[in-house]
Scaffold this motif. Structure first.
Motif, PDB file in Angstrom:
ATOM      1  N   ALA A 144       0.845  -1.200   0.000  1.00  0.00           N
ATOM      2  CA  ALA A 144       0.000   0.000   0.000  1.00  0.00           C
ATOM      3  C   ALA A 144       0.874   1.241   0.000  1.00  0.00           C
ATOM      4  CB  ALA A 144      -0.929   0.009   1.218  1.00  0.00           C
ATOM      5  N   THR A 145       0.298   2.360  -0.492  1.00  0.00           N
ATOM      6  CA  THR A 145       1.020   3.631  -0.534  1.00  0.00           C
ATOM      7  C   THR A 145       0.366   4.629   0.422  1.00  0.00           C
ATOM      8  OG1 THR A 145      -0.322   4.509  -2.349  1.00  0.00           O
ATOM      9  CG2 THR A 145       1.645   3.243  -2.936  1.00  0.00           C
ATOM     10  N   LEU A 146       1.186   5.540   0.951  1.00  0.00           N
ATOM     11  CA  LEU A 146       0.685   6.512   1.924  1.00  0.00           C
ATOM     12  C   LEU A 146       1.597   7.725   1.939  1.00  0.00           C
ATOM     13  CD1 LEU A 146      -1.368   7.055   4.303  1.00  0.00           C
ATOM     14  CD2 LEU A 146       0.393   6.104   5.810  1.00  0.00           C
ATOM     15  N   ASN A 147       0.991   8.924   2.002  1.00  0.00           N
ATOM     16  CA  ASN A 147       1.755  10.156   2.187  1.00  0.00           C
ATOM     17  C   ASN A 147       1.799  10.511   3.669  1.00  0.00           C
ATOM     18  OD1 ASN A 147       2.460  10.740  -0.500  1.00  0.00           O
ATOM     19  ND2 ASN A 147       0.427  11.589  -0.896  1.00  0.00           N
ATOM     20  N   VAL A 148       2.864  11.158   4.097  1.00  0.00           N
ATOM     21  CA  VAL A 148       3.058  11.423   5.516  1.00  0.00           C
ATOM     22  C   VAL A 148       2.002  12.374   6.066  1.00  0.00           C
ATOM     23  CG1 VAL A 148       4.590  13.414   5.256  1.00  0.00           C
ATOM     24  CG2 VAL A 148       4.851  11.894   7.237  1.00  0.00           C
ATOM     25  N   GLN A 149       1.407  13.227   5.219  1.00  0.00           N
ATOM     26  CA  GLN A 149       0.392  14.156   5.719  1.00  0.00           C
ATOM     27  C   GLN A 149      -0.895  13.453   6.139  1.00  0.00           C
ATOM     28  OE1 GLN A 149       1.593  14.259   2.554  1.00  0.00           O
ATOM     29  NE2 GLN A 149       0.010  14.842   1.086  1.00  0.00           N
ATOM     30  N   HIS A 150      -1.034  12.169   5.774  1.00  0.00           N
ATOM     31  CA  HIS A 150      -2.227  11.413   6.137  1.00  0.00           C
ATOM     32  C   HIS A 150      -2.049  10.623   7.439  1.00  0.00           C
ATOM     33  CE1 HIS A 150      -4.165  12.424   2.384  1.00  0.00           C
ATOM     34  NE2 HIS A 150      -3.129  11.974   1.700  1.00  0.00           N
ATOM     35  N   VAL A 151      -0.897  10.721   8.090  1.00  0.00           N
ATOM     36  CA  VAL A 151      -0.677  10.038   9.368  1.00  0.00           C
ATOM     37  C   VAL A 151      -1.406  10.815  10.463  1.00  0.00           C
ATOM     38  CG1 VAL A 151       1.047   9.241  11.032  1.00  0.00           C
ATOM     39  CG2 VAL A 151       1.526   9.130   8.568  1.00  0.00           C
ATOM     40  N   GLU A 152      -2.242  10.133  11.240  1.00  0.00           N
ATOM     41  CA  GLU A 152      -3.121  10.800  12.201  1.00  0.00           C
ATOM     42  C   GLU A 152      -2.360  11.652  13.206  1.00  0.00           C
ATOM     43  OE1 GLU A 152      -6.189  12.187  14.315  1.00  0.00           O
ATOM     44  OE2 GLU A 152      -6.462  10.984  12.537  1.00  0.00           O
ATOM     45  N   SER A 153      -1.283  11.129  13.798  1.00  0.00           N
ATOM     46  CA  SER A 153      -0.580  11.866  14.851  1.00  0.00           C
ATOM     47  C   SER A 153       0.152  13.087  14.317  1.00  0.00           C
ATOM     48  CB  SER A 153       0.413  10.942  15.566  1.00  0.00           C
ATOM     49  OG  SER A 153       1.418  10.504  14.666  1.00  0.00           O
ATOM     50  N   ALA A 269      -5.335  18.492  20.223  1.00  0.00           N
ATOM     51  CA  ALA A 269      -3.955  18.830  19.842  1.00  0.00           C
ATOM     52  C   ALA A 269      -2.980  18.391  20.921  1.00  0.00           C
ATOM     53  CB  ALA A 269      -3.841  20.330  19.593  1.00  0.00           C
ATOM     54  N   LEU A 270      -3.390  18.491  22.183  1.00  0.00           N
ATOM     55  CA  LEU A 270      -2.534  18.059  23.290  1.00  0.00           C
ATOM     56  C   LEU A 270      -2.290  16.553  23.220  1.00  0.00           C
ATOM     57  CD1 LEU A 270      -1.270  19.584  25.726  1.00  0.00           C
ATOM     58  CD2 LEU A 270      -3.129  18.662  27.105  1.00  0.00           C
ATOM     59  N   VAL A 271      -3.316  15.797  22.861  1.00  0.00           N
ATOM     60  CA  VAL A 271      -3.163  14.345  22.728  1.00  0.00           C
ATOM     61  C   VAL A 271      -2.193  14.020  21.594  1.00  0.00           C
ATOM     62  CG1 VAL A 271      -4.392  12.240  22.058  1.00  0.00           C
ATOM     63  CG2 VAL A 271      -5.396  13.786  23.742  1.00  0.00           C
ATOM     64  N   ARG A 272      -2.304  14.717  20.474  1.00  0.00           N
ATOM     65  CA  ARG A 272      -1.391  14.456  19.350  1.00  0.00           C
ATOM     66  C   ARG A 272       0.051  14.818  19.725  1.00  0.00           C
ATOM     67  NH1 ARG A 272      -5.857  16.791  16.266  1.00  0.00           N
ATOM     68  NH2 ARG A 272      -6.885  15.133  15.085  1.00  0.00           N
ATOM     69  N   TYR A 273       0.214  15.921  20.456  1.00  0.00           N
ATOM     70  CA  TYR A 273       1.556  16.285  20.907  1.00  0.00           C
ATOM     71  C   TYR A 273       2.140  15.186  21.793  1.00  0.00           C
ATOM     72  CZ  TYR A 273       5.176  18.474  23.752  1.00  0.00           C
ATOM     73  OH  TYR A 273       6.350  18.735  24.412  1.00  0.00           O
TER      74      TYR A 273
END
Length: 715
Positions: A144-153, A269-273
């Motif tokens: 599969a292919t994926l761009n880094v901007q699609h990573v949830e975190s 945003a705090l959770v992603r950080y």
């Protein structure tokens, strides 16, 4: 050279071996990760897929988007391509990957482009990566292919860099489960050159992309994110390998991170950080919400934000926890110390300080009392937004109710009348106790706001009616000024403490009622003698405590069927039946609000014991949004765990009864055969002897003797 490792250190890690065994039982996933569109992910995937095909592997194209690139289209030649599924939507026909066709074809390797793609409404799964998960579960290997901007975190980080918020994301848990990640890298200059040559987009699109998204600074930053994310996954794979093979080297760090979430808009945003911080420290992490008395005054939208932040933490690979406490800071520190947390992440308080003028903020308390725990104070993403949200939350938990203040004024008026009577017998200083009693009554009955109002009103009334000169607010005696000052101070402190005790009592009563309901439910289950009684009791209890509609489905003739529900007249439509069957077959949630068949009316959740699944519960209500908050999910688990054990108990009792009946039947059969064999032994011997004589001595016996033997057999 001596080996100084302990026996436990020289053995392979059971966790690492278990992960390897789980990976061996499913298909393997390889992700081609790129920093941006156009770096060559699809080209590289097709190149390696073609090589696997030349090696004799059964490789097909499940879905590949060439976007008109000639070099990419040439690589698709020779592959078997699964035709796309056509889905009608709002007058248009959308083409999507045909998951059922891929599963029926069951190749060894399937090539899937654009992992973060959102499927058309009406598809089995809303996201393509969920289709990939089902293919992996079926034992199919996937490229599969994926761009880094699609990573949830990394979603909010990419938005800061590019000023574009990407809505299609893939959870980090899928990337962490990938068997291989290959970085397809291209320098910004080379990528821009490809854009100019028309190898990525059409000329008009390419020019617009260069002006906006594809700027050298943006591409460099995205490239760094892709490199870092790939390095993190490679490092995890190396650690797993070393642990599985008992190789001395790095082990999981002892760092543990605790992120504190509340109703503010910046909690996500705090959770992603925190997820990114955990990746850098290679640490486990937990999202914690401390439920205090103030939570009971929050609006539904505020509660939804808390629940969404906790769900986000689970999607990003963390653990979501909600604990009760009388004070938020004390609850956070207590949990952190009990669970050996080494870092606490909390947002800086961006709100006005006037609501908390009587006490320090949660952040200040944490910093003061954290001891050896590191406290990370993070500025909120949007100060104005968080300030407004906090102000609305404070207003929500301290609503203005005129009736409370009117009744408080009536209580103070009554205190004035009582003071007028007592003034004839007591000193003026003692009358202050009457007003203090009234203030405490207001705090107990109406809360902090009414108590503070009563404190001010009492001070004014005490001064006006009882301190000389009377019927004026002037205080002539300096001693009375001191008395009045300390009276006001004592009234405010007492009202604040009483209001806090009142709020804690409300929370305690709520939890006591919940505990009592669970206890009564367990007694009902213990007293249920039939399965139908147990199921109706379970459906009613879940519906009453969670304020939802409930159906219970149990296995029946190889499928599942509705056995109980509350209200009883609720029926399932075709979408609900499909979601319920999928949940039963896969042991995972399906239906409304889940990742599978979200268009169903109900959410179907499996109930299980240690021996496996025993049934499915379907939930729905008329509200919008998620059916179950994290607290509701825990309550649901508590109810269904008890119900599952009771269902299993009744099933085991039925099996025991059947085994007892079978044993008694076998015992009766043995006794009957023994009796019959004893009674038949003599005639059978006569029959056998006569028949044997007839067979062997027929020629030597006369007709009379043969007739006698035949008569013996007949008798």
């Amino acid at each position: 050279m001596s080996d100084d490792r302990t026996p436990s250190e020289s053995r392979p890690s059971p966790d690492a071996l278990l992960r390897q065994a789980q990976q061996d039982a499913r298909g393997r996933l390889k992700i081609f990760l790129g920093a941006a569109p156009g770096v060559g992910k699809t080209y590289e995937m097709l190149t390696q897929g073609r090589q696997r095909r030349l090696d004799g592997m059964d490789a097909i194209i499940a879905v590949v988007e060439t976007h008109g690139r000639v070099e990419t289209e040439l690589l698709t030649k020779g592959f078997e391509t699964i035709p796309k599924k056509r889905i009608a939507y709002k007058g248009h026909v959308l083409a999507e990957m045909d998951l059922d066709a891929v599963l029926q074809r069951r190749p060894k390797l399937a090539l899937v482009d654009e992992l973060a793609h959102s499927n058309a409404p009406g598809s089995r799964h809303p996201k393509r990566y969920m289709d990939v998960e089902e293919m992996l579960s079926a034992g199919i290997d996937v490229y599969a292919t994926l761009n880094v901007q699609h990573v949830e975190s990394l979603n909010d980080v990419v938005a800061k860099i590019t000023h574009i918020h990407v809505r299609e994301t893939v959870p980090d848990s899928l990337i962490d489960r990938a068997d291989d990640i290959e970085l397809v890298d291209l320098t910004p200059d080379d990528l821009l050159q490809r854009l100019k040559e028309g190898k990525v987009y059409l000329p008009e699109q390419a020019e617009r992309a260069i002006r906006n998204y594809f700027q050298p600074g943006n591409l460099t930053a995205l490239r760094e994110l892709a490199l870092r994310r790939t390095a993190q996954r490679v490092d995890d794979q190396m650690v797993d390998y070393m642990r599985a093979h008992a190789i001395s080297g790095p082990w999981e760090a002892s760092e543990r991170i605790l992120v504190c979430v509340n109703e503010s808009a910046g909690s996500a945003a705090l959770v992603r950080y925190t997820r990114r911080l955990a990746d850098r420290l290679r640490a486990s992490w937990t999202a914690l919400h401390v439920e205090t008395a103030r939570d009971h005054g929050l609006s539904e939208s505020a509660r939804d934000r808390i629940a969404e932040s906790l769900r986000l933490s689970e999607r990003l690979g963390g653990t979501a926890v909600s604990v009760p406490a009388s004070d938020a800071a004390e609850g956070i520190l207590s949990y952190a110390q009990a669970n050996n947390q080494t870092h606490i992440v909390i947002a800086k308080n961006a709100a006005s300080r006037w609501p908390d003028f009587l006490r320090r903020s949660v952040t200040q308390k944490l910093i003061r009392n954290a001891g050896g725990i590191s406290v990370h104070v993070i500025a909120p993403e949007n100060r104005n937004t968080d300030t407004d949200e906090t102000r609305r939350a404070f207003t929500a938990r301290h609503p203005f109710r005129p009736r409370d203040f009117v009744e408080s004024a009536a209580i103070i008026a009554a205190c004035v009348l009582i003071g007028m009577v007592l003034r004839q017998y007591l000193a003026v200083s003692n009358i202050a106790l009457v007003f203090l009693t009234g203030i405490l009554m207001c705090a107990i009955a109406y809360g902090l706001g009414a108590a503070l109002f009563a404190s001010v009103a009492s001070a004014l009334a005490y001064n006006f009616f009882f301190l000389p000169p009377l019927y004026t607010f002037t205080v002539a005696d300096p001693e009375n000024v001191t008395n009045l000052f300390f009276f006001i101070l004592a009234a405010i402190i007492a009202s604040n403490l009483t209001a806090r005790v009142r709020a804690q009592a409300i929370v305690a009563r709520s939890r006591a009622k919940m505990t009592e309901d669970l206890y009564q439910f367990s007694r009902k289950l213990a007293g249920a003698v039939s399965l139908d009684d147990l199921l109706w009791a379970t459906a009613y209890q879940i519906a009453a405590m969670l304020k939802v509609r409930v159906v219970l489905l149990l296995p029946e003739e190889g499928s599942i069927a509705v056995r109980a529900g509350y209200p009883p007249e609720d029926m399932l439509d075709d979408a609900d039946i499909a979601a319920a069957k999928w949940a039963w077959q896969h042991g995972r949630p399906a239906g409304r609000g889940s990742d599978t068949l979200p268009g169903a009316k109900r959410l179907f959740l499996p109930i299980r014991t240690g021996r496996g699944m025993v049934g499915i519960v379907g939930l729905d209500d008329d509200r919008n949004g998620a059916l179950l908050t994290p607290d509701g999910k825990r309550l649901f688990d508590a109810l269904t765990d008890q119900a599952a054990l009771a269902i299993e108990r009744i099933g085991l009792a039925r099996d025991v009864d059947q085994a007892r009946v079978a044993a008694e039947a076998e015992k009766l059969r043995s006794a009957l055969l023994t009796s019959i064999s004893h009674d038949l032994r003599t005639p059978l011997a006569s029959i056998l002897g006569s028949a044997t004589s007839l067979k062997s001595l027929r020629d030597s016996l006369d007709a009379h003797a043969q007739a006698q033997l035949i008569d013996t057999i007949q008798e």
